[in-house]
Write a protein that holds these residues in place. Sequence first.
Motif, mmCIF file in Angstrom:
data_model
loop_
_atom_site.group_PDB
_atom_site.id
_atom_site.type_symbol
_atom_site.label_atom_id
_atom_site.label_comp_id
_atom_site.label_asym_id
_atom_site.label_seq_id
_atom_site.Cartn_x
_atom_site.Cartn_y
_atom_site.Cartn_z
ATOM 1 N N HIS A 71 0.829 -1.210 0.000
ATOM 2 C CA HIS A 71 0.000 0.000 0.000
ATOM 3 C C HIS A 71 0.861 1.256 0.000
ATOM 4 O O HIS A 71 0.625 2.185 -0.780
ATOM 5 N N ALA A 72 1.878 1.275 0.865
ATOM 6 C CA ALA A 72 2.753 2.457 0.933
ATOM 7 C C ALA A 72 3.498 2.672 -0.376
ATOM 8 O O ALA A 72 3.660 3.815 -0.831
ATOM 9 N N LEU A 73 3.959 1.578 -0.984
ATOM 10 C CA LEU A 73 4.654 1.696 -2.266
ATOM 11 C C LEU A 73 3.735 2.282 -3.327
ATOM 12 O O LEU A 73 4.136 3.167 -4.099
ATOM 13 N N LYS A 74 2.496 1.816 -3.372
ATOM 14 C CA LYS A 74 1.550 2.324 -4.364
ATOM 15 C C LYS A 74 1.278 3.822 -4.167
ATOM 16 O O LYS A 74 1.103 4.559 -5.145
ATOM 17 N N VAL A 75 1.253 4.256 -2.910
ATOM 18 C CA VAL A 75 1.055 5.678 -2.639
ATOM 19 C C VAL A 75 2.172 6.501 -3.293
ATOM 20 O O VAL A 75 1.921 7.511 -3.957
ATOM 21 N N VAL A 90 8.277 10.800 -1.355
ATOM 22 C CA VAL A 90 8.825 10.229 -0.121
ATOM 23 C C VAL A 90 8.049 10.723 1.095
ATOM 24 O O VAL A 90 7.874 9.985 2.075
ATOM 25 N N THR A 91 7.551 11.961 1.030
ATOM 26 C CA THR A 91 6.724 12.466 2.123
ATOM 27 C C THR A 91 5.452 11.634 2.253
ATOM 28 O O THR A 91 5.082 11.209 3.356
ATOM 29 N N ALA A 92 4.789 11.398 1.136
ATOM 30 C CA ALA A 92 3.532 10.650 1.146
ATOM 31 C C ALA A 92 3.734 9.227 1.661
ATOM 32 O O ALA A 92 2.912 8.713 2.430
ATOM 33 N N VAL A 93 4.814 8.590 1.245
ATOM 34 C CA VAL A 93 5.091 7.226 1.694
ATOM 35 C C VAL A 93 5.327 7.193 3.203
ATOM 36 O O VAL A 93 4.764 6.349 3.924
ATOM 37 N N VAL A 94 6.157 8.091 3.698
ATOM 38 C CA VAL A 94 6.497 8.061 5.124
ATOM 39 C C VAL A 94 5.286 8.426 5.974
ATOM 40 O O VAL A 94 5.075 7.841 7.046
ATOM 41 N N VAL A 95 4.454 9.357 5.529
ATOM 42 C CA VAL A 95 3.210 9.645 6.242
ATOM 43 C C VAL A 95 2.357 8.378 6.341
ATOM 44 O O VAL A 95 1.810 8.055 7.410
ATOM 45 N N THR A 96 2.248 7.650 5.252
ATOM 46 C CA THR A 96 1.469 6.415 5.237
ATOM 47 C C THR A 96 2.015 5.406 6.246
ATOM 48 O O THR A 96 1.253 4.767 6.986
ATOM 49 N N LEU A 97 3.325 5.266 6.300
ATOM 50 C CA LEU A 97 3.944 4.317 7.229
ATOM 51 C C LEU A 97 3.878 4.810 8.669
ATOM 52 O O LEU A 97 3.761 4.001 9.600
ATOM 53 N N ASP A 99 1.411 6.382 9.884
ATOM 54 C CA ASP A 99 0.019 6.160 10.291
ATOM 55 C C ASP A 99 -0.308 4.682 10.498
ATOM 56 O O ASP A 99 -1.403 4.354 10.959
ATOM 57 N N ASP A 100 0.617 3.804 10.166
ATOM 58 C CA ASP A 100 0.396 2.356 10.244
ATOM 59 C C ASP A 100 1.061 1.807 11.501
ATOM 60 O O ASP A 100 2.280 1.871 11.643
ATOM 61 N N PRO A 101 0.308 1.224 12.445
ATOM 62 C CA PRO A 101 0.888 0.747 13.705
ATOM 63 C C PRO A 101 1.802 -0.462 13.571
ATOM 64 O O PRO A 101 2.400 -0.879 14.568
ATOM 65 N N HIS A 102 1.952 -1.015 12.382
ATOM 66 C CA HIS A 102 2.881 -2.135 12.186
ATOM 67 C C HIS A 102 4.337 -1.707 12.345
ATOM 68 O O HIS A 102 5.207 -2.540 12.592
ATOM 69 N N PHE A 103 4.598 -0.406 12.174
ATOM 70 C CA PHE A 103 5.986 0.045 12.091
ATOM 71 C C PHE A 103 6.338 0.998 13.245
ATOM 72 O O PHE A 103 5.485 1.696 13.777
ATOM 73 N N ASN A 104 7.627 1.000 13.593
ATOM 74 C CA ASN A 104 8.113 1.822 14.700
ATOM 75 C C ASN A 104 8.354 3.253 14.230
ATOM 76 O O ASN A 104 9.472 3.719 14.087
ATOM 77 N N ALA A 105 7.257 3.939 13.985
ATOM 78 C CA ALA A 105 7.267 5.341 13.563
ATOM 79 C C ALA A 105 5.839 5.835 13.722
ATOM 80 O O ALA A 105 4.893 5.083 13.484
ATOM 81 N N GLY A 106 5.662 7.083 14.148
ATOM 82 C CA GLY A 106 4.311 7.595 14.291
ATOM 83 C C GLY A 106 3.467 6.729 15.205
ATOM 84 O O GLY A 106 3.845 6.425 16.331
ATOM 85 N N LYS A 107 2.319 6.273 14.714
ATOM 86 C CA LYS A 107 1.345 5.524 15.500
ATOM 87 C C LYS A 107 1.931 4.264 16.150
ATOM 88 O O LYS A 107 1.514 3.890 17.251
#
Length: 343
Positions: A71-75, A90-97, A99-107
Amino acid sequence: MKTTPKFRLPVIAAALMALSTSPVAAAPAKVLMPDANGHTWAIAIHGGAGTMSREAMTPEKEAEYRAALDHALKVGEQVLASGGSALDAVTAVVVTLEDDPHFNAGKGAVFTWEGRNELDSAIMDGRTRAAGAVAGVTIVKNPVKLARAVMEKSPHVMLAREGAEQFARENGLEIVDPKYFYTSERWQQLQEVKSGKLSWFDVDRKYGTVGAVAVDSEGHVAAATSTGGLTGKRWGRIGDSPVIGAGTYADDRACAVSATGSGEFFIREGVAHEICARLRFTKENAQTAADAVMAETGALGGDGGVIVVTPDGQAVFSFNTPGMYRARGNSGGLHEVGIFAGE
């Protein structure tokens, strides 16, 4: 180890082969061809590198991570295919990631020893080598947006903690209650560290930092990285992600790099800038340069990986861990997602 043509084991110079560990990396991307809109572009993303293995991951969890990366790649691909800039992609991809609790960033960020989420991020524009970074923020929903605001709206490169948060408010970025970043899995990991059942190293052997690098149809590159750092980190610790030249770097004369791993070693090696410097001054290809620098980082004791994109469209990975959450695509139809070494 068996490999496929998509993600091959790297071939490193004889002197580096003497090291106890060798990076695992991807083969260079296809030669760039225009997409249906006549644009040429390439992008690579990561969601962390570490000890993830098929044996330790359930099929359900693996499917979740692959879907999140896809999903992030497609964004990012959609931004570039529409003629958008590498910086926007790159901004759009990192925002997407984020917002995703699977990864150690943001949420999905990990907790400090005191039970806080302290977030770091950086972004860099290869056209001008303008850069922005933030460290230790606790109430900004998307730290990468704040890093970009620092780059575009301030005279500075890095802001930290309360000052960075004041700047975020003044520039209209979305502010959230610190509780927004809470996830039960990350909280439990902190309790295991504090009880002595696990060390921070055991918990964080799957480094969850996220990042993206891209080249757009104008030949400009950009990089962005975001992280919650280490579980149980203390004393205001900051890793490589927001350090320009260590975890993040972009230069149209060479490449864009985003790193993930044991940050102290990536800072000492100056990993991101080192890869770009090798490309610029030795004329190595991206894979060779990334493999060499990751081998040197491994020799220091550092685990992790990098993603690299060049102005001519090379999009590669290199990592010295059993796995790395990763994906890449380009205007010629390349669209790949990987997790484990040897895919």
